[in-house]
Design an enzyme around this catalytic site. Structure first.
Site, PDB file in Angstrom:
ATOM      1  CG  ASP A 159      -1.587  -0.796   1.102  1.00 57.07           C
ATOM      2  OD1 ASP A 159      -0.385  -0.506   1.241  1.00 57.07           O
ATOM      3  OD2 ASP A 159      -2.139  -0.903  -0.005  1.00 57.07           O
ATOM      4  CG  MET A 213       4.750   5.975  -0.223  1.00 62.23           C
ATOM      5  SD  MET A 213       3.746   4.509  -0.563  1.00 62.23           S
ATOM      6  CE  MET A 213       2.165   5.248  -1.004  1.00 62.23           C
ATOM      7  N   GLY A 248      -0.445   4.295  -8.244  1.00 60.49           N
ATOM      8  CA  GLY A 248      -0.681   4.618  -9.642  1.00 60.49           C
ATOM      9  C   GLY A 248       0.108   3.782 -10.620  1.00 60.49           C
ATOM     10  CG  MET A 301       0.840   3.465   4.669  1.00 56.26           C
ATOM     11  SD  MET A 301      -0.204   3.745   3.227  1.00 56.26           S
ATOM     12  CE  MET A 301      -0.696   2.049   2.877  1.00 56.26           C
ATOM     13  CG  MET A 304      -3.862   2.348   5.360  1.00 58.00           C
ATOM     14  SD  MET A 304      -4.799   3.251   4.105  1.00 58.00           S
ATOM     15  CE  MET A 304      -4.220   2.428   2.610  1.00 58.00           C
ATOM     16  CB  SER A 347      -2.202  -3.278  -3.611  1.00 54.83           C
ATOM     17  OG  SER A 347      -2.796  -2.705  -2.466  1.00 54.83           O
ATOM     18  N   GLY A 375      -2.468   6.497   1.803  1.00 58.19           N
ATOM     19  CA  GLY A 375      -3.754   6.562   2.488  1.00 58.19           C
ATOM     20  C   GLY A 375      -4.920   6.025   1.696  1.00 58.19           C
ATOM     21  CG  ASP A 382       2.137   1.320  -2.896  1.00 60.29           C
ATOM     22  OD1 ASP A 382       1.197   1.314  -3.711  1.00 60.29           O
ATOM     23  OD2 ASP A 382       1.993   1.060  -1.686  1.00 60.29           O
ATOM     24  CG  HIS A 430       2.943   0.176   2.701  1.00 61.87           C
ATOM     25  ND1 HIS A 430       2.455   0.916   1.642  1.00 61.87           N
ATOM     26  CD2 HIS A 430       3.633   1.053   3.478  1.00 61.87           C
ATOM     27  CE1 HIS A 430       2.855   2.167   1.767  1.00 61.87           C
ATOM     28  NE2 HIS A 430       3.554   2.287   2.887  1.00 61.87           N
ATOM     29  N   GLY A 457      -6.119   4.111  -5.886  1.00 56.07           N
ATOM     30  CA  GLY A 457      -6.755   4.730  -7.035  1.00 56.07           C
ATOM     31  C   GLY A 457      -6.305   6.135  -7.359  1.00 56.07           C
ATOM     32  CG  HIS A 471       1.606  -4.009  -1.241  1.00 55.12           C
ATOM     33  ND1 HIS A 471       2.932  -3.801  -0.891  1.00 55.12           N
ATOM     34  CD2 HIS A 471       0.948  -2.868  -0.912  1.00 55.12           C
ATOM     35  CE1 HIS A 471       3.064  -2.592  -0.393  1.00 55.12           C
ATOM     36  NE2 HIS A 471       1.868  -2.003  -0.374  1.00 55.12           N
TER      37      HIS A 471
END
Length: 228
Positions: free
Chosen positions: A33, A135, A175, A66, A35, A8, A140, A173, A64, A143, A31
């Site tokens: 993200d 998820m 952790g 979001m 947002m 990611s 959002g 996705d 992805h 980490g 990947h």
């Protein structure tokens, strides 16, 4: 079952995205993200950056979204160069129509579920999808710690896919790391998004290989894969 590791770029250096993409050569997908500070409380990047990134790497892009109103925006990300586009079930007004439009434009169609959203209510539309993203953190921010309570949901998703005889990937996705990836694989995941576990490593490409080996061994021993 083929293991896929998708680093990611949310955990990468945004000022050096082209270099960061090269640092994970050997990854299956990159990947990305997206947002919008509406659907989730964070703001990242948009269509122009995705267009530039698609020209800077040969690794296919796994988007992805979001974002609010993915029905409007998702097709534009396919046109920008995405090979796979994931929209959130909670945000899509017409998920079947959207999945079909993404596929018609030449990309894989995927649907993501937030931790509190059950998979069961979407059983009937699984044939319209190429992948389901579970998820394992609240969307959002990168980490966050892995939510073990999502493992049963991964299992249920894999069971529903098997029930209908579908070839749908199950992506996780949030952790995902050396300490959690085997549990995800055993539960039924075969596509793994890893952010800090890859980009926080001294050698990101080596981290990709290690995660792939761990997941592959876990899948090889998992009942769901043996029955597949």
């Amino acid at each position: 079952m083929a293991v896929q590791i998708n680093p990611s770029i949310l955990s990468a250096d945004f000022a050096r995205l082209a270099e960061e993409a090269k640092a994970v050569e050997g990854a299956d997908w990159l990947h990305v993200d997206v947002m919008d500070n509406h659907f989730v409380p964070n703001l990242t990047l948009g269509v122009p950056i995705v267009e530039s990134l698609s020209r800077a790497t040969d690794i296919p892009l796994d988007l992805h979204l979001m974002i609010a109103d993915p029905d409007r925006w998702a097709p534009q990300y396919v046109e920008a160069g995405a090979g796979s586009v994931t929209f959130h079930a909670e945000a899509a007004a017409a998920p079947v129509r959207l999945a079909r439009e993404i596929r018609a434009k030449g990309a894989r169609a995927s649907m993501a579920l937030k931790p509190a959203t059950p998979i069961e209510q979407y059983e009937d539309i699984l044939p319209e999808l190429d992948m389901v993203l579970i998820m394992t953190v609240e969307p959002g921010f990168g980490g966050q710690p892995f939510l073990d309570i999502m493992l049963p949901k991964i299992r249920r998703t894999r069971e529903l896919i098997a029930k209908h005889g579908l070839e749908v990937w199950v992506q996780v996705d949030g952790g995902v790391s050396a300490s959690t990836i085997e549990r995800c694989a055993e539960a039924g995941a075969d596509v793994f998004v890893a952010g800090s576990a890859v980009y926080g490593a001294v050698d990101p490409s080596a981290a990709v290989r290690t995660l792939r080996e761990q997941a592959g061994a876990a899948i090889a021993a998992a009942p769901w894969a043996c029955d597949h």
